[in-house]
Scaffold this motif. Sequence first.
Motif, PDB file in Angstrom:
ATOM      1  N   VAL A 192       3.789  12.310  -7.611  1.00 23.03           N
ATOM      2  CA  VAL A 192       3.158  13.046  -8.772  1.00 23.03           C
ATOM      3  C   VAL A 192       2.261  14.311  -8.432  1.00 23.03           C
ATOM      4  O   VAL A 192       2.146  15.284  -9.334  1.00 23.03           O
ATOM      5  N   ALA A 193       1.683  14.262  -7.302  1.00 30.40           N
ATOM      6  CA  ALA A 193       1.141  15.224  -6.842  1.00 30.40           C
ATOM      7  C   ALA A 193       2.112  16.518  -6.649  1.00 30.40           C
ATOM      8  O   ALA A 193       1.746  17.716  -7.091  1.00 30.40           O
ATOM      9  N   ARG A 239       2.985  17.969 -10.142  1.00 29.03           N
ATOM     10  CA  ARG A 239       2.100  18.828 -10.842  1.00 29.03           C
ATOM     11  C   ARG A 239       2.188  20.190 -10.221  1.00 29.03           C
ATOM     12  O   ARG A 239       2.076  21.261 -10.687  1.00 29.03           O
ATOM     13  N   PHE A 250       3.693   6.891  -4.627  1.00 27.18           N
ATOM     14  CA  PHE A 250       3.889   7.370  -6.202  1.00 27.18           C
ATOM     15  C   PHE A 250       3.003   8.452  -6.115  1.00 27.18           C
ATOM     16  O   PHE A 250       3.084   9.476  -6.758  1.00 27.18           O
ATOM     17  N   LEU A 251       1.701   8.413  -5.452  1.00 24.31           N
ATOM     18  CA  LEU A 251       0.702   9.461  -5.539  1.00 24.31           C
ATOM     19  C   LEU A 251       1.236  10.686  -5.331  1.00 24.31           C
ATOM     20  O   LEU A 251       1.123  11.881  -5.670  1.00 24.31           O
ATOM     21  N   LEU A 264       2.109   2.060  -3.498  1.00 27.17           N
ATOM     22  CA  LEU A 264       1.395   2.436  -4.361  1.00 27.17           C
ATOM     23  C   LEU A 264       0.968   4.138  -3.935  1.00 27.17           C
ATOM     24  O   LEU A 264       1.018   4.812  -5.042  1.00 27.17           O
ATOM     25  N   VAL A 265       0.906   4.352  -2.774  1.00 27.71           N
ATOM     26  CA  VAL A 265       0.311   5.756  -2.317  1.00 27.71           C
ATOM     27  C   VAL A 265       1.421   6.757  -2.346  1.00 27.71           C
ATOM     28  O   VAL A 265       1.350   7.895  -2.842  1.00 27.71           O
ATOM     29  N   GLU A 284       4.850  22.095 -11.265  1.00 23.16           N
ATOM     30  CA  GLU A 284       4.491  22.295 -12.663  1.00 23.16           C
ATOM     31  C   GLU A 284       3.906  23.872 -12.857  1.00 23.16           C
ATOM     32  O   GLU A 284       4.113  24.743 -13.706  1.00 23.16           O
ATOM     33  N   SER A 285       2.818  23.556 -12.047  1.00 20.41           N
ATOM     34  CA  SER A 285       1.709  24.745 -12.138  1.00 20.41           C
ATOM     35  C   SER A 285       2.742  26.292 -11.575  1.00 20.41           C
ATOM     36  O   SER A 285       2.228  27.162 -11.865  1.00 20.41           O
ATOM     37  N   GLN A 344       4.803  27.863 -14.191  1.00 18.98           N
ATOM     38  CA  GLN A 344       4.205  28.395 -15.214  1.00 18.98           C
ATOM     39  C   GLN A 344       3.209  29.703 -14.816  1.00 18.98           C
ATOM     40  O   GLN A 344       3.226  30.542 -15.603  1.00 18.98           O
ATOM     41  N   ILE A 374       0.900  -1.148  -0.204  1.00 17.96           N
ATOM     42  CA  ILE A 374       0.061  -0.080  -0.034  1.00 17.96           C
ATOM     43  C   ILE A 374       0.938   1.365  -0.085  1.00 17.96           C
ATOM     44  O   ILE A 374       0.569   2.270  -0.718  1.00 17.96           O
TER      45      ILE A 374
END
Lengths: 139, 90
Positions: free
Chosen positions: B78-79, B82, B74-75, B71-72, B85-86, B89, B68
């Motif tokens: 990714v967050a 992001r 990784f999330l 898997l988590v 990235e935002s 920009q 678990i």
Amino acid sequence: MNQSSIVLGTAVRLMLPVLLVYSLFLLQRGHHAPGGGFVGGLVAAAAFSLVALSDGPGRARRILRVQPLRLMGLGLLVAAGSGVVGLIWGDAFLQGIWPKWAYLPVIGKIGTPFTFDVGVFMVVLGFALEVFFTLLEDE
Amino acid sequence: MSIEHFAAWVVMPLLATALLLAFARVFTGPGLPDRVVALDFVGSLLVAMIGAAGVMTGSAVLLDVALILALVSFLATVAFARYMESRRQS
């Protein structure tokens, strides 16, 4: 802003079914081993959050098909209802009752503790996704 | 040396040293990407430590916990990506 990466999209497409099946597995073995409705709901919420991160919250909402708020309400109803079953046919609120006829081949005996866990699963899934989608759409 | 002792006296100290080094990078990292990569590494180290703890105690359920967490975490990475990235920009 919303160009999604191919790597992330492919990974999410592969991981979504795995995570959902794993969350159901965690929900099912709840009582005798680590797991249960809460962790299962969190894992399912992580799966839908990954979709929301890669393809946007709109697509995640379409895959979920139910509004997260309704999921929360339905889950509370199921959890409270399984408590009332114990109040009516048993001695106290939330007492565990396993009917003789309620038996499924893989899952095993289904009693009110299991339905309570299903309710917790739905509440946690709905709550986490409502918060996450709202934060993501707010950007 | 049994495998339980190996996990307790060789694997765990090595992982703990790596964890300390990763935390040093989290604190001193010059920029945000260094810290995010270090935090991702901490997640992987925790998965390994939970697996080693499962070997030490002989309880297989800890492997599910490690699954678990893998898997988590990784999330979370990714967050973070992001968010960076935002921020770049805007």
